[in-house]
Design a protein around this motif. Sequence first.
Motif, PDB file in Angstrom:
ATOM      1  N   ILE A  53      -2.700  15.684  10.502  1.00  0.00           N
ATOM      2  CA  ILE A  53      -2.969  15.522  11.871  1.00  0.00           C
ATOM      3  C   ILE A  53      -2.981  13.938  11.962  1.00  0.00           C
ATOM      4  O   ILE A  53      -3.578  13.245  11.110  1.00  0.00           O
ATOM      5  CB  ILE A  53      -4.215  16.158  12.472  1.00  0.00           C
ATOM      6  N   GLY A  54      -2.450  13.505  12.981  1.00  0.00           N
ATOM      7  CA  GLY A  54      -2.370  11.998  13.269  1.00  0.00           C
ATOM      8  C   GLY A  54      -2.599  11.766  14.525  1.00  0.00           C
ATOM      9  O   GLY A  54      -1.876  12.316  15.581  1.00  0.00           O
ATOM     10  N   ILE A  55      -3.540  10.852  15.020  1.00  0.00           N
ATOM     11  CA  ILE A  55      -3.598  10.410  16.299  1.00  0.00           C
ATOM     12  C   ILE A  55      -3.622   8.778  16.241  1.00  0.00           C
ATOM     13  O   ILE A  55      -4.538   8.017  15.554  1.00  0.00           O
ATOM     14  CB  ILE A  55      -4.992  10.715  16.773  1.00  0.00           C
ATOM     15  N   THR A  56      -2.632   8.315  17.122  1.00  0.00           N
ATOM     16  CA  THR A  56      -2.309   6.754  17.352  1.00  0.00           C
ATOM     17  C   THR A  56      -2.836   6.265  18.903  1.00  0.00           C
ATOM     18  O   THR A  56      -2.057   7.090  19.481  1.00  0.00           O
ATOM     19  CB  THR A  56      -1.270   6.436  16.761  1.00  0.00           C
ATOM     20  N   HIS A  57      -3.404   5.198  19.062  1.00  0.00           N
ATOM     21  CA  HIS A  57      -3.469   4.564  20.319  1.00  0.00           C
ATOM     22  C   HIS A  57      -2.486   3.377  20.291  1.00  0.00           C
ATOM     23  O   HIS A  57      -2.357   2.849  19.406  1.00  0.00           O
ATOM     24  CB  HIS A  57      -4.957   4.181  20.715  1.00  0.00           C
ATOM     25  N   THR A  58      -1.828   3.253  21.399  1.00  0.00           N
ATOM     26  CA  THR A  58      -0.868   2.220  21.698  1.00  0.00           C
ATOM     27  C   THR A  58      -1.214   1.108  22.264  1.00  0.00           C
ATOM     28  O   THR A  58      -0.604   0.139  21.988  1.00  0.00           O
ATOM     29  CB  THR A  58       0.416   2.998  22.611  1.00  0.00           C
ATOM     30  N   ASN A  59      -2.353   1.141  22.655  1.00  0.00           N
ATOM     31  CA  ASN A  59      -2.797  -0.139  23.619  1.00  0.00           C
ATOM     32  C   ASN A  59      -4.102  -0.730  22.623  1.00  0.00           C
ATOM     33  O   ASN A  59      -4.632  -2.047  23.162  1.00  0.00           O
ATOM     34  CB  ASN A  59      -3.470   0.283  24.881  1.00  0.00           C
ATOM     35  N   PHE A  60      -4.453  -0.361  21.783  1.00  0.00           N
ATOM     36  CA  PHE A  60      -5.660  -0.934  20.793  1.00  0.00           C
ATOM     37  C   PHE A  60      -5.534  -0.034  19.393  1.00  0.00           C
ATOM     38  O   PHE A  60      -5.090   0.789  19.230  1.00  0.00           O
ATOM     39  CB  PHE A  60      -6.866  -1.238  21.621  1.00  0.00           C
ATOM     40  N   ASN A  61      -6.437  -0.922  18.639  1.00  0.00           N
ATOM     41  CA  ASN A  61      -6.576  -0.419  17.366  1.00  0.00           C
ATOM     42  C   ASN A  61      -7.313   0.850  17.199  1.00  0.00           C
ATOM     43  O   ASN A  61      -8.624   0.565  16.941  1.00  0.00           O
ATOM     44  CB  ASN A  61      -6.717  -1.418  16.173  1.00  0.00           C
ATOM     45  N   PHE A  62      -6.972   2.158  17.343  1.00  0.00           N
ATOM     46  CA  PHE A  62      -7.737   3.275  17.385  1.00  0.00           C
ATOM     47  C   PHE A  62      -6.660   4.207  16.441  1.00  0.00           C
ATOM     48  O   PHE A  62      -5.877   4.928  17.115  1.00  0.00           O
ATOM     49  CB  PHE A  62      -8.256   3.699  18.647  1.00  0.00           C
ATOM     50  N   ILE A  63      -7.195   4.667  15.184  1.00  0.00           N
ATOM     51  CA  ILE A  63      -6.053   5.601  14.490  1.00  0.00           C
ATOM     52  C   ILE A  63      -6.961   6.514  13.777  1.00  0.00           C
ATOM     53  O   ILE A  63      -7.809   6.300  13.231  1.00  0.00           O
ATOM     54  CB  ILE A  63      -5.302   4.764  13.472  1.00  0.00           C
ATOM     55  N   ILE A  64      -6.597   7.911  13.833  1.00  0.00           N
ATOM     56  CA  ILE A  64      -7.332   8.780  13.286  1.00  0.00           C
ATOM     57  C   ILE A  64      -6.284   9.703  12.306  1.00  0.00           C
ATOM     58  O   ILE A  64      -5.061   9.988  12.780  1.00  0.00           O
ATOM     59  CB  ILE A  64      -7.732   9.959  14.121  1.00  0.00           C
ATOM     60  N   GLY A  65      -6.143   9.990  11.042  1.00  0.00           N
ATOM     61  CA  GLY A  65      -5.712  10.380   9.995  1.00  0.00           C
ATOM     62  C   GLY A  65      -6.475  11.438   9.251  1.00  0.00           C
ATOM     63  O   GLY A  65      -7.367  11.399   8.700  1.00  0.00           O
TER      64      GLY A  65
ATOM     65  N   ALA B  97      -0.146  12.024  19.258  1.00  0.00           N
ATOM     66  CA  ALA B  97      -0.541  12.608  18.121  1.00  0.00           C
ATOM     67  C   ALA B  97       0.392  13.623  17.514  1.00  0.00           C
ATOM     68  O   ALA B  97       1.458  14.130  18.157  1.00  0.00           O
ATOM     69  CB  ALA B  97      -2.019  13.642  18.570  1.00  0.00           C
ATOM     70  N   ILE B  98       0.385  13.955  16.207  1.00  0.00           N
ATOM     71  CA  ILE B  98       1.428  14.878  15.772  1.00  0.00           C
ATOM     72  C   ILE B  98       0.376  15.820  14.857  1.00  0.00           C
ATOM     73  O   ILE B  98      -0.661  15.535  14.523  1.00  0.00           O
ATOM     74  CB  ILE B  98       2.182  14.235  14.538  1.00  0.00           C
ATOM     75  N   MET B  99       0.887  16.922  14.579  1.00  0.00           N
ATOM     76  CA  MET B  99       0.231  18.116  13.899  1.00  0.00           C
ATOM     77  C   MET B  99       1.225  18.626  13.133  1.00  0.00           C
ATOM     78  O   MET B  99       2.562  19.017  13.762  1.00  0.00           O
ATOM     79  CB  MET B  99      -0.465  18.980  14.774  1.00  0.00           C
ATOM     80  N   LYS B 100       1.357  18.520  11.707  1.00  0.00           N
ATOM     81  CA  LYS B 100       2.512  19.056  10.775  1.00  0.00           C
ATOM     82  C   LYS B 100       1.994  19.975   9.948  1.00  0.00           C
ATOM     83  O   LYS B 100       1.008  20.249   9.571  1.00  0.00           O
ATOM     84  CB  LYS B 100       2.982  17.800  10.134  1.00  0.00           C
TER      85      LYS B 100
END
Length: 205
Positions: free
Chosen positions: A187-199, A174-177
């Motif tokens: 704010i961005g949240i990314t999962h590395t093992n499956f398609n789960f993205i929050i922007g 995750a990032i917060m900028k």
Amino acid sequence: MRYLLLSSCLIILAGCSSVYKNLQPATGNINYIQKFKPDFKNTLYKAEIDVVGHHLSGLLLIKTLPDSSIRMVFSNEIGFKFFDFEFRLNGGFKVLYVIKQMGKKPVIKTLKKDFELILLLERDTQNAYLRKDDNSMYYIFPKEKGSFCYITDLNGTEMKAMEISSPHKPIVLAIMKNYTSDIPDTIGITHTNFNFIIGLKKIER
């Protein structure tokens, strides 16, 4: 927006060590990381979420209530709710509403952990510890399976990234900028093992 956030997360991930035991020991106050805790009094974000094969877009309201609990309500532009979560001061979590497509226990558990990460709701500092490399400081909070990790520059002036890791590798980044008045613009949240993205992109009101 979500593709830009995904790219940013992957770039940061390439530069972050996930094998914390190989980092250098560091000293300092583990609670210092709380300076980056967002002050979500009544904040509205434009939100895009890819989850369980669905792409959802709308508005995410994050509001701190008088008892210091935090409500997260995600709805579309006409007010149809996708979910309504409550994070309580004592560590409790309550699902007030969720649509059927997102109502599966693994999905709710994943969302809960993701939001706890960005809300900096980590309270167990007894086993937490600090590590560093040549460029970054790592605030590491062990969990039953893996850990939460907050990564700053060495001087503690910038939050570079946040991770949820398994015992072997990061599984969430995750990032917060662009903080303004203690609230991140992006704010961005990314999962590395499956398609789960929050922007999330803050809406000025």
